[in-house]
Design an enzyme around this catalytic site. Structure first.
Site: not given
Ligand code: NAP
Ligand code: MG
Length: 497
Positions: A301, A400, A266, A190
């Site tokens: 991240c 963050e 992650e 997804k």
């Molecule tokens: P996010 O809002 O947590 O979304 C990540 C994924 O989860 C997206 O595919 C999102 O879908 C999905 N999602 C959202 N709500 C959900 C729910 N209730 N149930 C299941 N899935 C759900 O994060 P983001 O804003 O896309 O990405 C930024 C974050 O990713 C930052 O905090 C960053 O630090 C972290 N990150 C971490 C790493 C690592 O390796 N540690 C690497 C890259 C990024 P939708 O977008 O379609 O809503």
């Protein structure tokens, strides 16, 4: 406009995107028939109508993945055969480099040169690396007495659900799917609703490479619909998530409340980067620290967003950093020399601007940037921003931001720097700059982070684990350790006469 820029712009104008899901080897609309609009953060242009997958589509994809796993059309191949197909998959990704890079740039705003040089290459490399590894990993025989033979073998967990973010859409997807597929699992991916297009193309290329239908499925949709359904599904054996700490917690809850599927996360970071007065080369430390926080518009991240610099060199550091800022001025992501592109969408732009306001209100000082840029394009750009006089308990040092914002904090003793560096809910990465090897080791050991960079930042590769301590998540992507997440260990104890 340069000729090269012209050609990317022309190519972008000609591109057509298929936003339908890919389930069981077929492109399909959502069961509900619903779509959502995918627009570009580069200039607001419309890109595609994307299938709005929900629980019904996730269920169809999981059924296809389960059937593929049960009949062993993929898991039953020899590791060598899976390797050959994965290597072909990697080759196909490289053969479509320009198309994939341009798709990524249009979908999430990063500069085309980074999309080509980093995202596509690293995605292909990840697929190739796990493909090549999988026929070189041996199982174990336990040290038993003569009366037994005990085998310890690895088996794929079965159906893997993967949920990934929008900052490195293709690359984050590859960190999950490569070890999962190489080990013989079936996958339902997804992608983020903000960047679904490259994942859909990857699934087509996987089919073309020979990964059988049903083995790698992609269902685009919203997190609270498709993502939620995938993490709650009773027939998914493992969920691999990259995203925010907030959603990571929901994933663990969903896993626990459904079938206790293995849940790997992650998550976010607020990485400290400690520059000591005895750093080997101040210019290099400045260039690397600045380059790493502003790379990918700060949407990384592991971005070193808290810079701890020893007070005696702080002025010299800041003077050099300010001299570099013009290089990071946001520009057209389709131009070949652009180093800072667009933020992923209006929401992210608003979030970053809110944090910049909070920094000002709490008493930190903007030395550069601090404002939106290129608004006339219809895209979402922020000038690279440098805050001085930041204290570790200010909002901009605790939360963050995921944007091009650097907080500078001064320190007097190494002990104080370590203590403040660790004073965070996160523990993803950290950096330390010193020419004293004893000090470097001492600080690296004391930092509670999954990766500590010494006298460089972010130069690591696929051979080492990537993941976090504390609320930066559990489990590790990359390296052979990632295979642990997607395999079960089986003991077979054979009695011998
Ligand atoms: P996010 O809002 O947590 O979304 C990540 C994924 O989860 C997206 O595919 C999102 O879908 C999905 N999602 C959202 N709500 C959900 C729910 N209730 N149930 C299941 N899935 C759900 O994060 P983001 O804003 O896309 O990405 C930024 C974050 O990713 C930052 O905090 C960053 O630090 C972290 N990150 C971490 C790493 C690592 O390796 N540690 C690497 C890259 C990024 P939708 O977008 O379609 O809503
Ligand atoms: Mg998008």
């Amino acid at each position: 406009m340069t000729t090269q820029q012209n050609s990317w712009t022309e190519m972008a104008g000609r591109m057509k995107f298929d936003g339908r899901a890919l389930i069981n080897g077929e492109r399909v609309s959502a069961v509900s028939g619903q779509t959502f609009e995918c627009n570009s953060p580069v200039d607001g242009r419309y890109l595609a109508a994307v299938a709005r997958g929900d629980a019904a589509d996730i269920d169809a994809a999981v059924k296809a993945a389960r059937a593929a796993f049960e009949d062993r059309r993929w898991a039953g191949l020899s590791p060598r055969s899976r390797k050959q197909i994965m290597v072909r998959f990697a080759d196909l990704i490289l053969a479509h480099k320009d198309e994939l890079a341009l798709t990524e740039t249009l979908d999430m705003g990063k500069p085309i040169r980074n999309a080509r040089a980093t995202d596509v290459n690293a995605c292909a490399n990840t697929i190739r690396w796990y493909g090549e590894a999988i026929d070189k990993i041996y199982d174990e025989i336990a040290p038993t007495s003569d009366s037994a033979l005990a085998l310890i073998t690895r088996e794929p967990v079965g159906v893997v659900g993967a949920i990934v973010p929008w900052n490195y859409p293709m690359l984050m997807a590859s960190w999950k799917i490569a070890p999962a597929l190489a080990s013989g699992n079936s996958v339902v991916l997804k992608p983020s609703e903000k960047s679904p297009l490259t994942a859909l193309r990857l699934a087509e290329l996987a089919l073309e490479a020979g990964i059988p239908p049903g083995v790698f499925n992609v269902v685009p949709g919203f997190g609270h619909e498709a993502g939620n359904a995938l993490s709650l599904h009773m027939d998914v054996d493992c969920i691999a998530f990259t995203g925010s700490t907030r959603v990571g917690k929901l994933i663990m809850v969903n896993a626990g409340q459904s079938n206790l599927k293995r849940a790997w996360t992650e998550l976010g970071g607020k990485s400290p980067n400690i520059v000591c007065a005895d750093c080997p080369d101040l210019d290099r430390a400045v260039a690397s620290s600045i380059g790493s926080i502003f790379y990918n518009q700060g949407e990384s991240c592991n971005a070193p967003s808290r810079l701890f610099v020893e007070r005696s060199i702080k002025d010299a550091f800041i003077e050099r950093a300010l001299a570099l800022m013009p290089k990071y001025a946001p520009a057209d992501p389709l131009a070949d020399d652009t180093v800072m592109g667009a933020l992923v969408d209006r929401t992210q732009l608003d979030t970053v601007m809110r944090y910049i306001d909070a920094g000002r209100k709490e008493g930190a000082k903007v030395l550069s940037g601090g404002e939106q840029a290129r608004a006339e394009t219809g895209g979402y750009y922020v000038a690279p921003t440098l805050f001085d006089g930041v204290l570790n308990d200010m909002t901009i040092a605790r939360e963050e931001i995921f944007g091009p914002v650097l907080s500078v904090l001064a320190f007097d003793t190494v002990e104080e720097a370590i203590q403040q560096a660790n004073q965070t809910i996160y523990g993803l990465q950290a950096g330390v700059w010193t020419r004293d090897i004893n000090k470097a080791h001492r600080i690296a050991r004391a930092l509670r982070a999954g990766t500590v960079h010494v006298n460089q930042y972010d130069e690591d590769d696929i051979t080492v684990p990537f993941g976090g301590y504390k609320q930066s998540g559990n489990g590790r992507d990359k390296s052979l350790h990632a295979i642990d997440k997607y395999t079960e260990l089986k003991t077979t104890w054979i009695g011998l006469e």
